[in-house]
Motif scaffolding. Structure first.
Motif, PDB file in Angstrom:
ATOM      1  N   MET A 129       0.833  -1.204   0.000  1.00 31.21           N
ATOM      2  CA  MET A 129       0.000   0.000   0.000  1.00 31.21           C
ATOM      3  C   MET A 129       0.864   1.249   0.000  1.00 31.21           C
ATOM      4  O   MET A 129       0.513   2.260  -0.624  1.00 31.21           O
ATOM      5  CB  MET A 129      -0.925  -0.021   1.229  1.00 31.21           C
ATOM      6  N   GLY A 130       2.006   1.215   0.678  1.00 31.33           N
ATOM      7  CA  GLY A 130       2.906   2.362   0.647  1.00 31.33           C
ATOM      8  C   GLY A 130       3.416   2.642  -0.753  1.00 31.33           C
ATOM      9  O   GLY A 130       3.541   3.810  -1.161  1.00 31.33           O
ATOM     10  N   ALA A 131       3.709   1.585  -1.517  1.00 38.11           N
ATOM     11  CA  ALA A 131       4.148   1.776  -2.905  1.00 38.11           C
ATOM     12  C   ALA A 131       3.033   2.370  -3.750  1.00 38.11           C
ATOM     13  O   ALA A 131       3.272   3.232  -4.604  1.00 38.11           O
ATOM     14  CB  ALA A 131       4.616   0.439  -3.480  1.00 38.11           C
ATOM     15  N   MET A 132       1.788   1.942  -3.519  1.00 35.35           N
ATOM     16  CA  MET A 132       0.657   2.497  -4.260  1.00 35.35           C
ATOM     17  C   MET A 132       0.471   3.980  -3.960  1.00 35.35           C
ATOM     18  O   MET A 132       0.262   4.797  -4.861  1.00 35.35           O
ATOM     19  CB  MET A 132      -0.623   1.720  -3.913  1.00 35.35           C
ATOM     20  N   ILE A 133       0.560   4.331  -2.678  1.00 37.57           N
ATOM     21  CA  ILE A 133       0.398   5.737  -2.296  1.00 37.57           C
ATOM     22  C   ILE A 133       1.532   6.574  -2.876  1.00 37.57           C
ATOM     23  O   ILE A 133       1.324   7.704  -3.339  1.00 37.57           O
ATOM     24  CB  ILE A 133       0.338   5.852  -0.759  1.00 37.57           C
ATOM     25  N   ASP A 134       2.746   6.035  -2.852  1.00 35.23           N
ATOM     26  CA  ASP A 134       3.894   6.761  -3.398  1.00 35.23           C
ATOM     27  C   ASP A 134       3.717   7.041  -4.884  1.00 35.23           C
ATOM     28  O   ASP A 134       3.995   8.144  -5.359  1.00 35.23           O
ATOM     29  CB  ASP A 134       5.168   5.955  -3.149  1.00 35.23           C
ATOM     30  N   ARG A 135       3.228   6.061  -5.647  1.00 36.34           N
ATOM     31  CA  ARG A 135       3.003   6.273  -7.076  1.00 36.34           C
ATOM     32  C   ARG A 135       1.858   7.244  -7.311  1.00 36.34           C
ATOM     33  O   ARG A 135       1.871   8.032  -8.263  1.00 36.34           O
ATOM     34  CB  ARG A 135       2.721   4.941  -7.776  1.00 36.34           C
ATOM     35  N   MET A 136       0.856   7.229  -6.450  1.00 38.11           N
ATOM     36  CA  MET A 136      -0.253   8.169  -6.613  1.00 38.11           C
ATOM     37  C   MET A 136       0.210   9.609  -6.396  1.00 38.11           C
ATOM     38  O   MET A 136      -0.316  10.544  -7.015  1.00 38.11           O
ATOM     39  CB  MET A 136      -1.382   7.812  -5.640  1.00 38.11           C
ATOM     40  N   GLY A 138       3.138  10.686  -7.248  1.00 36.24           N
ATOM     41  CA  GLY A 138       4.125  11.033  -8.259  1.00 36.24           C
ATOM     42  C   GLY A 138       5.456  10.357  -8.102  1.00 36.24           C
ATOM     43  O   GLY A 138       6.383  10.613  -8.886  1.00 36.24           O
ATOM     44  N   GLY A 139       5.609   9.480  -7.119  1.00 38.70           N
ATOM     45  CA  GLY A 139       6.885   8.803  -6.909  1.00 38.70           C
ATOM     46  C   GLY A 139       7.015   7.556  -7.774  1.00 38.70           C
ATOM     47  O   GLY A 139       6.145   7.233  -8.584  1.00 38.70           O
ATOM     48  N   THR A 140       8.105   6.842  -7.576  1.00 32.74           N
ATOM     49  CA  THR A 140       8.362   5.624  -8.335  1.00 32.74           C
ATOM     50  C   THR A 140       7.756   4.382  -7.682  1.00 32.74           C
ATOM     51  O   THR A 140       7.554   3.369  -8.339  1.00 32.74           O
ATOM     52  CB  THR A 140       9.869   5.411  -8.501  1.00 32.74           C
ATOM     53  N   GLY A 141       7.506   4.461  -6.378  1.00 31.22           N
ATOM     54  CA  GLY A 141       6.919   3.322  -5.682  1.00 31.22           C
ATOM     55  C   GLY A 141       7.894   2.195  -5.421  1.00 31.22           C
ATOM     56  O   GLY A 141       7.482   1.077  -5.149  1.00 31.22           O
ATOM     57  N   THR A 142       9.186   2.487  -5.488  1.00 32.54           N
ATOM     58  CA  THR A 142      10.202   1.437  -5.293  1.00 32.54           C
ATOM     59  C   THR A 142      11.051   1.677  -4.049  1.00 32.54           C
ATOM     60  O   THR A 142      11.390   0.735  -3.332  1.00 32.54           O
ATOM     61  CB  THR A 142      11.120   1.343  -6.521  1.00 32.54           C
ATOM     62  N   GLY A 214       5.175  -3.615 -10.564  1.00 34.79           N
ATOM     63  CA  GLY A 214       6.547  -3.250 -10.907  1.00 34.79           C
ATOM     64  C   GLY A 214       7.521  -4.153 -10.167  1.00 34.79           C
ATOM     65  O   GLY A 214       7.449  -5.378 -10.256  1.00 34.79           O
ATOM     66  N   ASP A 215       8.433  -3.531  -9.415  1.00 35.59           N
ATOM     67  CA  ASP A 215       9.407  -4.292  -8.623  1.00 35.59           C
ATOM     68  C   ASP A 215       8.903  -4.602  -7.225  1.00 35.59           C
ATOM     69  O   ASP A 215       9.564  -5.331  -6.476  1.00 35.59           O
ATOM     70  CB  ASP A 215      10.728  -3.519  -8.525  1.00 35.59           C
ATOM     71  N   MET A 216       7.753  -4.043  -6.857  1.00 32.02           N
ATOM     72  CA  MET A 216       7.203  -4.269  -5.524  1.00 32.02           C
ATOM     73  C   MET A 216       6.251  -5.454  -5.541  1.00 32.02           C
ATOM     74  O   MET A 216       5.532  -5.679  -6.507  1.00 32.02           O
ATOM     75  CB  MET A 216       6.476  -3.028  -5.021  1.00 32.02           C
ATOM     76  N   GLU A 217       6.250  -6.196  -4.447  1.00 31.55           N
ATOM     77  CA  GLU A 217       5.367  -7.353  -4.322  1.00 31.55           C
ATOM     78  C   GLU A 217       4.826  -7.402  -2.909  1.00 31.55           C
ATOM     79  O   GLU A 217       5.550  -7.148  -1.939  1.00 31.55           O
ATOM     80  CB  GLU A 217       6.119  -8.642  -4.658  1.00 31.55           C
ATOM     81  N   GLY A 218       3.547  -7.693  -2.780  1.00 30.04           N
ATOM     82  CA  GLY A 218       2.930  -7.753  -1.468  1.00 30.04           C
ATOM     83  C   GLY A 218       1.682  -8.614  -1.487  1.00 30.04           C
ATOM     84  O   GLY A 218       1.242  -9.087  -2.538  1.00 30.04           O
ATOM     85  N   ALA A 219       1.126  -8.809  -0.307  1.00 28.75           N
ATOM     86  CA  ALA A 219      -0.030  -9.686  -0.152  1.00 28.75           C
ATOM     87  C   ALA A 219      -1.285  -8.874   0.093  1.00 28.75           C
ATOM     88  O   ALA A 219      -1.248  -7.786   0.677  1.00 28.75           O
ATOM     89  CB  ALA A 219       0.192 -10.660   1.003  1.00 28.75           C
ATOM     90  N   MET A 220      -2.394  -9.413  -0.381  1.00 28.94           N
ATOM     91  CA  MET A 220      -3.715  -8.851  -0.109  1.00 28.94           C
ATOM     92  C   MET A 220      -4.622 -10.006   0.300  1.00 28.94           C
ATOM     93  O   MET A 220      -4.663 -11.041  -0.367  1.00 28.94           O
ATOM     94  CB  MET A 220      -4.276  -8.150  -1.352  1.00 28.94           C
TER      95      MET A 220
END
Length: 340
Positions: A129-136, A138-142, A214-220
């Motif tokens: 979720m942190g990667a998703m928020i970062d991309r939202m 404007g970040g890279t989410g990595t 992308g390069d991030m992987e997580g569980a839901m």
């Protein structure tokens, strides 16, 4: 003088040699790895059959495909979503695996029988979720330094709710092939231990999903309460029973249904007084008051055409001061000669 061995010493020597040979044979044979089996808890037997769990997996495989396209569109990144497993367990097992800082999403469920149901529970790993928020934002989410004890800020919680709404809305679409299933985002629960909407001993089904963005992987994880599943399966069974019964009824009265629908149809009826052939010069010189001979006797029958096809012969007359036709007989088309 050589020592003489007694009988007991001879027996001991033979036994030691025999034990050494058996040890060598055992060392030469590789040890078989014992297969581990999961212990079955007879105090809390399984509630759902493999067929029902297989149906849930099929439904959420479709959910994974739709969620993947949603994530691709929202974050402009190639993503992959897949169902890792579907497990039945007690809710306290699911709750014990969560941290105090984890965030749960509750979604209201409305079924077609308007029954009251516990909510669906969604959980996404903080790193994902942190990667998703970062991309939202404007970040890279990595470049994320988020661990399991991460605490969301108020702004991140607002963005969390905005993102999870998309994933909650998909649920209604994937269940539409089985049941009328409406889901609506309810709220975010910041402290999982304070949530009392589901009994700790209630049987639940956990849909475990893996999301790679992308390069991030997580569980839901999606937690479906047993009370909700019971109502869903009851409605599906009743719907299937009524559908089978309806199919049998339609098979028996198929002809009556077709005729009933035809009876309500509107059709054009035309009464043909007669047919005359005129050349173009005669038609050009026609004037008011001219008489056209129809080449039929005065009291001859006229033809009734239904949608352009001749069906009846009738007698021209008057009914309630209106021109009318009295049907005399049915026009029977001549049978075609069949060559032998």
């Amino acid at each position: 003088m050589a020592d003489v061995l007694s009988q007991s010493q001879i027996d001991a020597l033979l036994n030691s040699l025999q034990g050494a040979d058996e040890g060598n044979e055992a060392a030469a044979e590789p040890k078989k790895v014992e297969q581990e089996y999961r212990k079955y808890d007879f105090y809390s037997p399984k509630k759902y059959t493999k067929d029902k769990l297989k149906m849930l997996r099929s439904i959420y495989d479709n959910y994974a495909r739709i969620a993947s396209s949603q994530i691709n569109g929202l974050f402009r990144v190639a993503s992959e979503v897949e169902v890792v497993g579907v497990e039945e367990q007690r809710y306290y097992e699911f709750g014990n695996a969560l941290n105090e800082t984890d965030v749960l999403t509750l979604a209201q469920v409305e079924l077609q029988d308007h029954s009251k149901n516990p909510p669906l529970v969604f959980h996404i790993a903080p790193a994902l979720m942190g990667a998703m928020i970062d991309r939202m934002l404007g970040g890279t989410g990595t470049d994320m330094s988020v661990d399991m004890s991460y605490t969301y800020t108020d702004i991140e919680l607002a963005l969390y709710a905005k993102i999870i709404r998309y994933l909650v809305a998909i649920t209604s679409d994937v269940w539409s092939g089985y049941i009328s299933f409406k889901t609506e985002f309810e709220r975010i629960e910041e402290n999982p231990s304070m949530f009392q909407g589901i009994s700790v001993d209630e049987t639940v089904v956990i849909i475990m999903m893996r999301i790679q963005m992308g390069d991030m992987e997580g569980a839901m994880n999606i937690c479906i309460p047993g009370t909700l599943l019971g109502n869903i399966f009851d409605i599906i069974d009743k719907t299937k029973h009524l559908a089978d019964k309806s199919d049998q009824t339609h098979t028996r009265s198929n002809r009556d249904d077709i005729l009933e629908s035809i009876r309500e149809s509107k059709m054009d009826i035309m009464a043909q007084l007669g047919v005359a052939k005129l050349n173009l010069d005669d038609v050009y010189n026609l004037h008011v008051g001219d008489v056209i001979d129809l080449n039929k006797p005065q009291n001859s029958l006229i033809s009734l055409y239904i949608e352009g096809q001749p069906w009846f012969n009738g007698q021209l007359g008057v009914h309630n001061k209106n021109v009318a036709v009295k049907i005399e007989n049915r026009i029977v088309e001549p049978k075609e000669d069949v060559a032998v």
